[in-house]
Design a protein around this motif. Sequence first.
Motif, mmCIF file in Angstrom:
data_model
loop_
_atom_site.group_PDB
_atom_site.id
_atom_site.type_symbol
_atom_site.label_atom_id
_atom_site.label_comp_id
_atom_site.label_asym_id
_atom_site.label_seq_id
_atom_site.Cartn_x
_atom_site.Cartn_y
_atom_site.Cartn_z
ATOM 1 N N VAL A 53 0.829 -1.200 0.000
ATOM 2 C CA VAL A 53 0.000 0.000 0.000
ATOM 3 C C VAL A 53 0.866 1.253 0.000
ATOM 4 N N GLY A 54 0.421 2.243 -0.770
ATOM 5 C CA GLY A 54 1.042 3.558 -0.742
ATOM 6 C C GLY A 54 2.291 3.682 -1.581
ATOM 7 N N GLU A 55 2.847 4.883 -1.585
ATOM 8 C CA GLU A 55 4.041 5.170 -2.376
ATOM 9 C C GLU A 55 5.230 4.340 -1.928
ATOM 10 N N ASN A 56 5.314 4.074 -0.621
ATOM 11 C CA ASN A 56 6.434 3.289 -0.088
ATOM 12 C C ASN A 56 6.198 1.785 -0.184
ATOM 13 N N ARG A 57 5.033 1.401 -0.699
ATOM 14 C CA ARG A 57 4.659 -0.013 -0.821
ATOM 15 C C ARG A 57 4.816 -0.745 0.514
ATOM 16 N N THR A 58 4.206 -0.186 1.556
ATOM 17 C CA THR A 58 4.234 -0.812 2.870
ATOM 18 C C THR A 58 3.420 -2.098 2.818
ATOM 19 N N ARG A 59 3.983 -3.155 3.372
ATOM 20 C CA ARG A 59 3.352 -4.476 3.318
ATOM 21 C C ARG A 59 2.395 -4.652 4.491
ATOM 22 N N TYR A 60 1.185 -5.101 4.175
ATOM 23 C CA TYR A 60 0.170 -5.419 5.178
ATOM 24 C C TYR A 60 -0.287 -6.851 4.957
ATOM 25 N N ILE A 61 -0.552 -7.548 6.060
ATOM 26 C CA ILE A 61 -1.108 -8.898 6.010
ATOM 27 C C ILE A 61 -2.572 -8.776 6.415
ATOM 28 N N THR A 92 -0.788 -4.657 -5.237
ATOM 29 C CA THR A 92 -0.535 -3.284 -4.815
ATOM 30 C C THR A 92 -1.836 -2.509 -4.805
ATOM 31 N N ILE A 93 -2.144 -1.888 -3.663
ATOM 32 C CA ILE A 93 -3.371 -1.122 -3.489
ATOM 33 C C ILE A 93 -3.035 0.360 -3.648
#
Length: 109
Positions: A53-61, A92-93
């Motif tokens: 998610v987001g510009e930094n591509r933070t990973r969420y489970i 990617t959201i």
Amino acid sequence: MAITKSNKLSQSTVLKQILKRCSSLGRKSTNGYQDEQQGLPMDVPKGHFAVYVGENRTRYIVPISILSRPEFRVLLQRAEEEFGFDHDMGLTIPCNEDFFESLTSSMLR
């Protein structure tokens, strides 16, 4: 914003493809991946999948059950329109992290 049928793959087919690519299947390996061919990470619990998610591509489970929520389906539609589902970047959201965290926390209550 509603998901409509088109000449593309049906919504259920797309969801099945996402689950196949992103869900944990419970296989174990010594190299940190459950399945070398599919590249499924061991840190994703069964019944969950990873999104970026987001510009930094933070990973969420997130739990697979979230796929049935209309709000999340809208995010999936936006992801398909912006990135498509046939790439190696992971799911990617396209929204900011604060919005995603707020939305998913309200859906999981």
